[in-house]
Design an enzyme around this catalytic site. Structure first.
Site, PDB file in Angstrom:
ATOM      1  N   GLU A 136     -73.333  22.792  -5.092  1.00 33.15           N
ATOM      2  CA  GLU A 136     -72.973  21.381  -5.254  1.00 33.15           C
ATOM      3  C   GLU A 136     -72.045  21.027  -4.093  1.00 33.15           C
ATOM      4  OE1 GLU A 136     -71.473  18.245  -8.665  1.00 33.15           O
ATOM      5  OE2 GLU A 136     -70.680  20.272  -8.695  1.00 33.15           O
ATOM      6  N   ALA A 147     -64.602  15.230  -7.070  1.00 34.22           N
ATOM      7  CA  ALA A 147     -63.606  16.278  -6.841  1.00 34.22           C
ATOM      8  C   ALA A 147     -64.054  17.229  -5.730  1.00 34.22           C
ATOM      9  CB  ALA A 147     -63.337  17.031  -8.126  1.00 34.22           C
ATOM     10  N   HIS A 202     -73.899  12.984  -6.394  1.00 34.71           N
ATOM     11  CA  HIS A 202     -72.809  12.593  -5.491  1.00 34.71           C
ATOM     12  C   HIS A 202     -73.403  11.746  -4.371  1.00 34.71           C
ATOM     13  CE1 HIS A 202     -69.462  14.848  -7.264  1.00 34.71           C
ATOM     14  NE2 HIS A 202     -70.381  15.739  -7.603  1.00 34.71           N
ATOM     15  N   HIS A 223     -75.549  15.498 -13.018  1.00 36.05           N
ATOM     16  CA  HIS A 223     -74.719  14.744 -13.980  1.00 36.05           C
ATOM     17  C   HIS A 223     -74.956  13.231 -13.861  1.00 36.05           C
ATOM     18  CE1 HIS A 223     -72.008  14.714 -10.523  1.00 36.05           C
ATOM     19  NE2 HIS A 223     -71.526  15.911 -10.777  1.00 36.05           N
ATOM     20  N   ARG A 234     -79.496  -6.466 -10.440  1.00 34.88           N
ATOM     21  CA  ARG A 234     -80.178  -6.818  -9.193  1.00 34.88           C
ATOM     22  C   ARG A 234     -80.247  -5.635  -8.234  1.00 34.88           C
ATOM     23  NH1 ARG A 234     -77.781 -12.004 -10.065  1.00 34.88           N
ATOM     24  NH2 ARG A 234     -75.854 -11.371  -9.024  1.00 34.88           N
ATOM     25  N   GLY A 256     -67.727  13.596 -24.241  1.00 35.54           N
ATOM     26  CA  GLY A 256     -66.979  12.439 -24.718  1.00 35.54           C
ATOM     27  C   GLY A 256     -66.062  11.841 -23.684  1.00 35.54           C
ATOM     28  N   ASP A 281     -70.745  21.465 -16.418  1.00 38.93           N
ATOM     29  CA  ASP A 281     -69.975  21.185 -15.200  1.00 38.93           C
ATOM     30  C   ASP A 281     -68.555  21.734 -15.370  1.00 38.93           C
ATOM     31  OD1 ASP A 281     -69.444  20.273 -12.623  1.00 38.93           O
ATOM     32  OD2 ASP A 281     -69.065  18.202 -13.228  1.00 38.93           O
ATOM     33  N   GLY A 317     -64.752  18.001 -12.803  1.00 42.11           N
ATOM     34  CA  GLY A 317     -65.491  18.873 -13.703  1.00 42.11           C
ATOM     35  C   GLY A 317     -65.027  18.671 -15.133  1.00 42.11           C
TER      36      GLY A 317
END
Length: 394
Positions: A136, A147, A202, A223, A234, A256, A281, A317
């Protein structure tokens, strides 16, 4: 030779549906059978062989072991920059929470460091401790860096992508890219040619640019919703393109914090259970606690279970474990248990090309499974026929 184990009396989630008062038969490291109770005495399909060790799991659920595509660490240890011992510590922490298969995710760093670290992770993958490597960064957008250290970001040069693949010795499983950057589409094609998942994430891509990436071979949304432009009426952006294309599986962090429940429901409604993969993550604090940590070169403060960069406050994360993601999906999001099993086990196993061995409770597959009580709290974990968490020991 370990005795045959018969897990009896549970609600067993099979690819064909849930079996009440079902059983799973384990011989050695593999599943030998499962389904409704067999005839007594044993001898027929689903019956318990003579001399078997029977575990009464009445009132419990038995589901396949969890498979995490995107995980940076846990138990106070980092997959992104730690030693082999650190990685194993994190792996064992997540196993105790039901993740019997984990891909180790790196974060943005110096290219030479990433190559060296990939070599170490590749050895652990070859030993079977992890299921491969996910890069990543560093080929992500500074506009959506999250991050990641902006000073170390770079456009996805296919030659540099190839350097990381070579360093991973065939153990690279996925790479997250901002595919709109120069070299992005060529890098996606290169990854696809080498059997490595190209993931869009990202990213500051438009809807049209994201469609180009999917056509070039991108197959996962890193994610979804996080670290990408929001959906606009639009300017629909990458979220719409990734949700609507049947070729794409979308990662969701169901803690959450990263997603409002309505956003998760939106993803399930449009992608369907067959195209969702729950991930953690996770960073070092998962299964460990609040405090100060490092995520790559950046310092993170974890407070009340939420990880944020010390400088700037971006979410860094999660501290999620997949047993918590499972319980939340059923009890808060009200998703069918069978759909959650697909998202947390079967779908990621398929993406990794490991669905002949893991991801469902079928004869011949690895005996990787999780035992949950009636409230969907974890009480047992088996990996390759051995209890990691023994439900009989409380």
């Amino acid at each position: 030779m370990a005795p045959t184990k018969v897990l009896a009396g549970a609600r067993v989630v099979l690819p064909t549906g849930t079996v009440d008062d079902g059983r799973v038969i384990v011989e050695g490291t593999r599943i030998a059978g499962g389904g409704p109770p067999g005839p007594e005495p044993a001898g027929g399909p689903g019956g318990a062989p003579a001399g078997a060790e029977t575990v009464d799991l009445s009132g419990h659920w038995v589901v396949p072991g969890f498979v995490d595509l995107h995980n940076h660490g846990g138990g106070g240890a980092s997959f992104a920059g730690g030693t082999a011992e650190d990685v194993l510590k994190g792996v064992h922490t997540h196993r105790a929470h039901g993740t019997t298969t984990v891909v180790a995710s790196a974060v943005t760093g110096d290219l030479d460091f990433l190559a060296r670290h990939a070599g170490m992770l590749a050895e652990l993958a070859q030993q079977g401790d992890i299921a491969g490597i996910h890069f990543e960064g560093p080929f992500i957008s500074p506009c959506r860096k999250g991050a990641h250290d902006e000073a170390l970001l770079r456009a996805p040069d296919p030659a540099e992508v190839r350097k990381l693949l070579d360093a991973a010795h065939g153990q690279a499983r996925m790479m997250t890219l901002a595919t709109e950057l120069p070299g992005g589409l060529d890098s996606v094609r290169l990854l696809a040619e080498h059997g490595v998942i190209a993931a869009v994430g990202h990213t500051d891509a438009t809807y049209e640019q994201t469609l180009q990436a999917i056509d070039a071979g991108a197959r996962v949304a890193t994610h979804l919703f996080n670290a990408m432009p929001p959906l606009g009426h639009r300017s629909p952006g990458p979220i719409t393109a990734l949700l609507e294309d049947e070729r794409v599986t979308v990662e969701l962090i169901n803690d959450g914090t990263h997603l409002h429940p309505a956003a998760l429901q939106l993803a399930f409604h449009h992608a369907g259970a067959a195209r969702v993969a729950f991930i953690t993550d996770a960073m070092d604090a998962a299964g460990f606690g609040d405090g100060r940590y490092m995520l790559g070169p950046l310092e993170v403060e974890v407070a009340d279970g939420v990880a944020r960069l010390v400088e700037g406050g971006s979410i860094a994360g999660s501290t999620l474990t997949l047993d918590r993601a499972f319980k939340r999906a059923v009890t808060v999001d009200r998703l069918p248990v069978e759909d959650v099993v697909r998202a947390i086990s079967a779908n990621p196993a398929r993406l990794l090309g490991l669905d002949d061995r893991i991801g469902s409770l079928e004869p011949g597959k690895d005996a990787d499974l999780v035992v949950l009580d009636a409230a969907f709290d974890l009480v047992g974990v088996m990996r390759q026929g051995e209890w990691v968490v023994d439900p009989q020991l409380g």
